[in-house]
Design a protein around this motif. Structure first.
Motif, short mmCIF file in Angstrom:
data_model
loop_
_atom_site.label_atom_id
_atom_site.label_comp_id
_atom_site.label_asym_id
_atom_site.label_seq_id
_atom_site.Cartn_x
_atom_site.Cartn_y
_atom_site.Cartn_z
N LEU A 231 57.43 -71.24 -46.77
CA LEU A 231 57.25 -69.80 -46.54
C LEU A 231 56.56 -69.13 -47.72
CD1 LEU A 231 60.50 -68.56 -44.74
CD2 LEU A 231 58.36 -69.36 -43.77
N GLU A 232 56.86 -69.60 -48.94
CA GLU A 232 56.20 -69.04 -50.12
C GLU A 232 54.69 -69.29 -50.04
OE1 GLU A 232 56.37 -69.27 -55.03
OE2 GLU A 232 57.49 -70.71 -53.82
N TYR A 233 54.31 -70.50 -49.63
CA TYR A 233 52.89 -70.82 -49.49
C TYR A 233 52.23 -69.91 -48.45
CZ TYR A 233 48.60 -73.44 -48.55
OH TYR A 233 47.27 -73.79 -48.38
N MET A 234 52.93 -69.68 -47.35
CA MET A 234 52.38 -68.86 -46.26
C MET A 234 52.44 -67.37 -46.56
SD MET A 234 51.17 -70.87 -43.97
CE MET A 234 50.93 -69.70 -42.64
N GLY A 235 53.27 -66.97 -47.53
CA GLY A 235 53.41 -65.54 -47.81
C GLY A 235 54.31 -64.84 -46.82
N PHE A 236 55.23 -65.57 -46.19
CA PHE A 236 56.16 -65.01 -45.21
C PHE A 236 57.58 -65.03 -45.76
CE2 PHE A 236 53.14 -66.96 -41.80
CZ PHE A 236 52.25 -65.92 -41.99
N ARG A 237 58.48 -64.33 -45.07
CA ARG A 237 59.88 -64.26 -45.49
C ARG A 237 60.79 -64.68 -44.34
NH1 ARG A 237 58.02 -59.33 -46.41
NH2 ARG A 237 59.50 -58.44 -44.90
N PRO A 238 61.94 -65.29 -44.66
CA PRO A 238 62.89 -65.60 -43.60
C PRO A 238 63.28 -64.35 -42.83
CG PRO A 238 63.56 -66.63 -45.68
CD PRO A 238 62.43 -65.70 -46.00
N GLY A 239 63.38 -64.49 -41.50
CA GLY A 239 63.86 -63.39 -40.67
C GLY A 239 62.81 -62.41 -40.20
N GLU A 240 61.56 -62.52 -40.69
CA GLU A 240 60.55 -61.53 -40.27
C GLU A 240 59.76 -62.02 -39.07
OE1 GLU A 240 57.44 -60.52 -43.01
OE2 GLU A 240 57.06 -62.58 -43.60
N LYS A 241 59.15 -61.10 -38.36
CA LYS A 241 58.28 -61.42 -37.24
C LYS A 241 56.84 -61.60 -37.75
CE LYS A 241 60.83 -59.03 -33.57
NZ LYS A 241 61.05 -60.22 -32.71
N LEU A 242 56.05 -62.35 -36.99
CA LEU A 242 54.64 -62.52 -37.35
C LEU A 242 53.73 -61.54 -36.65
CD1 LEU A 242 54.08 -66.39 -37.65
CD2 LEU A 242 54.70 -64.72 -39.40
N THR A 243 54.17 -61.01 -35.53
CA THR A 243 53.33 -60.04 -34.82
C THR A 243 53.02 -58.86 -35.74
OG1 THR A 243 55.36 -59.17 -33.84
CG2 THR A 243 54.02 -60.61 -32.46
N GLY A 244 51.76 -58.47 -35.74
CA GLY A 244 51.33 -57.37 -36.59
C GLY A 244 50.79 -57.81 -37.94
N LEU B 37 44.59 -68.34 -26.16
CA LEU B 37 44.90 -66.95 -25.79
C LEU B 37 45.45 -66.17 -26.97
CD1 LEU B 37 46.46 -67.41 -22.23
CD2 LEU B 37 44.21 -66.45 -22.81
N VAL B 38 46.33 -66.79 -27.76
CA VAL B 38 46.86 -66.12 -28.95
C VAL B 38 45.74 -65.92 -29.98
CG1 VAL B 38 48.48 -66.32 -30.88
CG2 VAL B 38 49.21 -66.97 -28.57
N ALA B 39 44.86 -66.92 -30.09
CA ALA B 39 43.72 -66.80 -31.00
C ALA B 39 42.81 -65.65 -30.58
CB ALA B 39 42.94 -68.11 -31.05
N ALA B 40 42.54 -65.55 -29.29
CA ALA B 40 41.69 -64.49 -28.78
C ALA B 40 42.31 -63.12 -29.02
CB ALA B 40 41.43 -64.69 -27.29
N ALA B 41 43.61 -63.01 -28.81
CA ALA B 41 44.30 -61.74 -29.03
C ALA B 41 44.19 -61.31 -30.50
CB ALA B 41 45.77 -61.84 -28.61
N ALA B 42 44.34 -62.27 -31.41
CA ALA B 42 44.20 -61.98 -32.84
C ALA B 42 42.77 -61.57 -33.18
CB ALA B 42 44.63 -63.18 -33.66
N ALA B 43 41.82 -62.21 -32.52
CA ALA B 43 40.40 -61.96 -32.83
C ALA B 43 39.97 -60.54 -32.48
CB ALA B 43 39.52 -62.97 -32.10
N THR C 99 49.05 -61.11 -32.36
CA THR C 99 49.36 -60.29 -31.18
C THR C 99 49.78 -61.17 -30.02
OG1 THR C 99 47.71 -58.65 -31.87
CG2 THR C 99 48.39 -58.59 -29.56
N ASP C 100 50.80 -60.74 -29.30
CA ASP C 100 51.20 -61.41 -28.07
C ASP C 100 50.09 -61.17 -27.04
OD1 ASP C 100 52.33 -62.20 -25.64
OD2 ASP C 100 54.32 -61.44 -26.16
N PRO C 101 49.44 -62.23 -26.54
CA PRO C 101 48.30 -62.03 -25.63
C PRO C 101 48.70 -61.36 -24.33
CG PRO C 101 48.96 -64.35 -25.67
CD PRO C 101 49.73 -63.66 -26.78
N ARG C 102 49.96 -61.44 -23.95
CA ARG C 102 50.41 -60.85 -22.68
C ARG C 102 50.26 -59.33 -22.70
NH1 ARG C 102 56.00 -64.19 -22.68
NH2 ARG C 102 55.88 -63.39 -24.82
#
Length: 464
Positions: free
Chosen positions: A321-334, A446-452, A458-461
């Motif tokens: 998680l340190e490498y990715m710059g993320f924290r336990p418990g957080e969402k990735l959307t946004g 689909l997830v890649a396209a939504a991010a693009a 972003t959830d593609p749905r």
């Protein structure tokens, strides 16, 4: 009563070595430029020729640039590897699809689309994602360089027989849930070592309902669960996909092959060493949050909290998680995204470009995103043009590159810069896999396209 794996394996046994490996006959060897040079050099040093050159096909893909392929490769190491493969193929009398050849592309995309990978075959290549070809109903697996030399010389290999596993996925996949999501879901449940020592047969309604492109994606990722390989019993969908392709059997040979292929199924009551069952309805669009493909979750979910990780695994979990710059418990959307990569032997087929184009149609690429859209072969690129997908993508601000492995791995020009976050349809998210210091979220087209188009995870749905 036999499993399908036993049927194909047993049909290819040349001899069993007492208290040792099996001598297994190989129907098809694929060679690319990275793992083959030492094998050819070994053949040369021993004064050997290839036993059955007509069953060996060579093409560069890892080092292939995805632009200006009509010009010399700028990187001297990549150029040497690509040139050496061409020279070795010529010297040993092997079929070679070089850069700019209309049959060129990523070897695991070209094999099925040209009818080279067929049901009941044993297929090997010096590349772990050879398991892709299992979607055709073949026993396909990656091998090392010394084993490549063994097959070049004898069309056989010494191999310990893996154990058998069947993974059944019952039910119907939900909206915007793809084969990539199925594979990432399985890895999140089994971990990257959960299928170690096994050859996996995928079964169940959800698997049967996948397109051939989807099956290729699912089998491609078998290796990321630790499996020796993965495959799907051939059916009418398989046969329809193969019929008429360039190297597929024709006329009477087709009828004969089809009769045999229809026998390729696991017998009722056959026993596997391990059986696992999952429900398709439990799977949603997936993303990875760590530095191995097993660190995945549904896109609406949160990264696990530290107290849900066993004590022994906590240090590596936190390091990831340190490498990715993320924290336990957080969402990735946004989360803001810098790069989007559509391609690789995992998701570089025409169906993947159709899905991406369908989502971005009428929208615009986000200004903060650099997007690399890389078809898996020249045939896929031609299909993109024939179907007018290039016009849809260009109108949305995307450019299509030339075929190659591209940003799947840092062996060519398409490297993600250090610290940048990429949403990628490729197969591995290891540290540095897409470039030194690059951070990778594995996802579906689909997830890649939504991010693009949104510039964030972003959830593609939401957009469909």
């Amino acid at each position: 009563m036999k499993t399908l794996f036993d049927k194909i394996w047993d049909a290819h046994v040349v001899q069993n070595v007492d208290d040792g490996p099996t001598q297994l006959y190989i129907d098809r060897l694929y060679c690319h430029e990275v793992t083959s040079p030492q094998a050819f050099e070994g053949m040369r040093n021993r004064g050997l020729r290839c036993l059955r050159p007509q069953q060996i096909f060579c093409m560069p893909d890892h080092n292939t640039p995805t632009h200006d392929q009509d010009k010399p490769i700028a990187d001297p190491v990549g150029r040497l590897q690509v040139d050496t493969l061409a020279q070795n193929a010529q010297e040993f009398g092997l079929t070679h699809f070089g850069m700019m050849n209309p049959r060129n592309g990523i070897i695991h995309v070209v094999g099925p689309e040209r009818g080279l990978s067929l049901p009941g075959m044993t297929i090997v290549c010096g590349d772990s994602h050879t398991s892709t070809h299992g979607a055709m109903g073949a026993v396909a697996f990656g091998i090392g360089t010394s084993e490549v030399e063994m097959v070049l010389a004898s069309q056989c290999i010494l191999q310990q027989k893996p154990k058998s596993m069947r993974i059944t996925i019952n039910g119907q996949l939900g909206w915007a849930v793809t084969a990539k999501d199925v594979a990432l879901y399985l890895m999140s449940k089994l971990t990257t070592s959960g299928a170690t020592g096994y050859f996996v047969e995928y079964a169940g309604d959800a698997v049967r309902n996948l397109t051939m492109e989807g099956r290729l994606t699912l089998c491609n990722l078998s290796i990321e669960m630790g499996a020796r390989g993965g495959f799907i019993a051939p059916d009418e969908k398989t046969f329809a996909y193969i019929k008429g392709r360039e190297y597929a059997p024709k006329g009477e040979e087709w009828d004969k092959a089809l009769a045999y292929w229809r026998t390729l199924k696991t017998d009722e009551g056959a026993v596997f060493d391990k059986e696992l069952t999952f429900q398709a309805e439990d799977i949603e669009p997936m993303v990875t949050y760590g530095t191995n493909p097993g660190m995945g979750m549904g896109i609406t979910q949160s990264i696990p909290s530290l107290d849900t990780v066993d004590a022994a695994g906590q240090p590596s979990f936190l390091k990831s998680l340190e490498y990715m710059g993320f924290r336990p418990g957080e969402k990735l959307t946004g989360k803001s995204v810098d790069y989007v990569f559509l391609g690789a032997c995992t998701n570089g087929r025409i169906e993947d470009f159709r899905a991406f184009a369908a989502l971005v149609k009428g929208k615009k690429k986000a200004a903060n995103v650099t997007a690399w859209l890389v078809p898996g072969s020249w045939m896929v690129l031609q299909q993109i043009h024939d179907e007018g997908l290039d016009k849809v993508l260009e109108a949305a601000g995307f450019a299509i590159r030339q075929p190659g492995c591209s940003a799947c791995l840092a062996m060519n020009d398409d490297k993600v810069p250090a610290g940048k976050l990429a949403v990628s349809t490729s197969n591995r998210n290891f540290e540095g896999r897409q470039g030194q210091g690059a951070r990778t979220i594995l996802a579906s087209p689909l997830v890649a396209a939504a991010a693009a188009v949104t510039g964030v995870v972003t959830d593609p749905r939401i957009l469909m």
